[in-house]
Design a protein around this motif. Structure first.
Motif, PDB file in Angstrom:
ATOM      1  N   TYR A   1       0.826  -1.208   0.000  1.00  0.00           N
ATOM      2  CA  TYR A   1       0.000   0.000   0.000  1.00  0.00           C
ATOM      3  C   TYR A   1       0.862   1.261   0.000  1.00  0.00           C
TER       4      TYR A   1
ATOM      5  N   TYR B   1      -9.771  -2.307  -9.408  1.00  0.00           N
ATOM      6  CA  TYR B   1      -9.280  -3.236  -8.387  1.00  0.00           C
ATOM      7  C   TYR B   1      -8.169  -2.597  -7.552  1.00  0.00           C
TER       8      TYR B   1
ATOM      9  N   LEU C   1      -8.662  -1.975  -3.633  1.00  0.00           N
ATOM     10  CA  LEU C   1      -7.728  -2.575  -2.676  1.00  0.00           C
ATOM     11  C   LEU C   1      -7.147  -1.486  -1.770  1.00  0.00           C
TER      12      LEU C   1
ATOM     13  N   ILE D   1     -10.178  -8.180   0.562  1.00  0.00           N
ATOM     14  CA  ILE D   1      -8.781  -8.232   0.105  1.00  0.00           C
ATOM     15  C   ILE D   1      -8.607  -9.292  -0.974  1.00  0.00           C
TER      16      ILE D   1
ATOM     17  N   ASN E   1     -10.321  -7.925  -4.331  1.00  0.00           N
ATOM     18  CA  ASN E   1      -9.655  -6.775  -4.958  1.00  0.00           C
ATOM     19  C   ASN E   1      -8.159  -6.988  -5.128  1.00  0.00           C
ATOM     20  N   GLY E   2      -7.522  -7.602  -4.132  1.00  0.00           N
ATOM     21  CA  GLY E   2      -6.103  -7.923  -4.273  1.00  0.00           C
ATOM     22  C   GLY E   2      -5.894  -8.985  -5.342  1.00  0.00           C
TER      23      GLY E   2
END
Ligand code: MN
Length: 206
Positions: free
Chosen positions: A6, A40, A44, A77, A80-81
């Motif tokens: 991140y 995405y 995330l 997570i 989206n991850g």
């Protein structure tokens, strides 16, 4: 991308939007990369903004150890991850500059599938039988064998067991504009775009 954390950034497409024409059209690439892949990444980042304790986790760890999270955060997570990881590998795994399998990956494909045509046929069978949205993967078990795996939705592959070498996105958004419902024709086109140089690097890097 796997080791980054991140805030995640949308990786640029590694070739021009129209570079894969006529196999994959530029409009599909714009929508798929600039809108869907970006969504995405943004989603995330939003999940992690709300859950700062995971902000220094790598993308790999967020996906590989997903079972450690509570259900709500884990699902957000994973969806989206997984969308970030899967799309990164998908776009990065194609090239307009046709190249051939070489080296250790070539040896392993011949050993486990007999030929590249048969590998493509086996991946195609997985891609065509993935019910609904998802992916078909070529993966390596790290010691002895290449495997073909299917995953639904944006689920990541079993990263703690297998190492990703190649994947094909079989969500309809990847092909519907040009191929309509004909996933098999899209698969054949994708097969002609595989970047074997990158696949070989992923194979030997593991
Ligand atoms: Mn997609």
């Amino acid at each position: 991308m796997l080791s980054s954390h991140y805030p995640f950034k949308l990786p640029p497409l590694p070739y021009a939007y129209d570079a894969l024409e006529p196999h994959i059209d530029a409009e599909t690439m714009h929508i798929h990369h600039d809108i869907m892949f970006k969504k995405y990444v943004d989603n995330l980042n939003a999940v992690l903004r709300a859950n700062p304790i995971y902000q220094d986790w790598s993308l790999y760890d967020l996906l590989a150890y997903n079972d450690d999270f509570n259900e709500e955060v884990g699902t957000a997570i994973r969806n989206n991850g997984g969308g970030v990881f899967n799309h990164y590998l998908y776009f990065d795994g194609m090239t307009p500059e046709k190249n051939e399998p070489t080296g250790q990956l070539k040896t392993a494909v011949i050993r486990d599938f007999g030929s590249f045509d048969n590998l493509c046929a086996c991946m195609k069978a997985a891609a065509l039988t993935q019910f609904g949205s998802g992916y078909a993967w070529l993966m390596f078990d790290g010691t002895s064998k290449l495997r073909i795996v299917k995953t639904p939705n944006q689920d990541p592959p079993p990263l703690l067991i297998l190492q990703p070498i190649l994947l094909v996105d079989v969500w309809e958004h990847a092909y519907f504009l040009k191929y309509k419902q004909e996933r098999d024709k899209y698969f054949d086109a994708w097969c002609s775009l595989i970047d074997w140089n990158k696949a070989s690097k992923r194979f030997t890097a593991g």
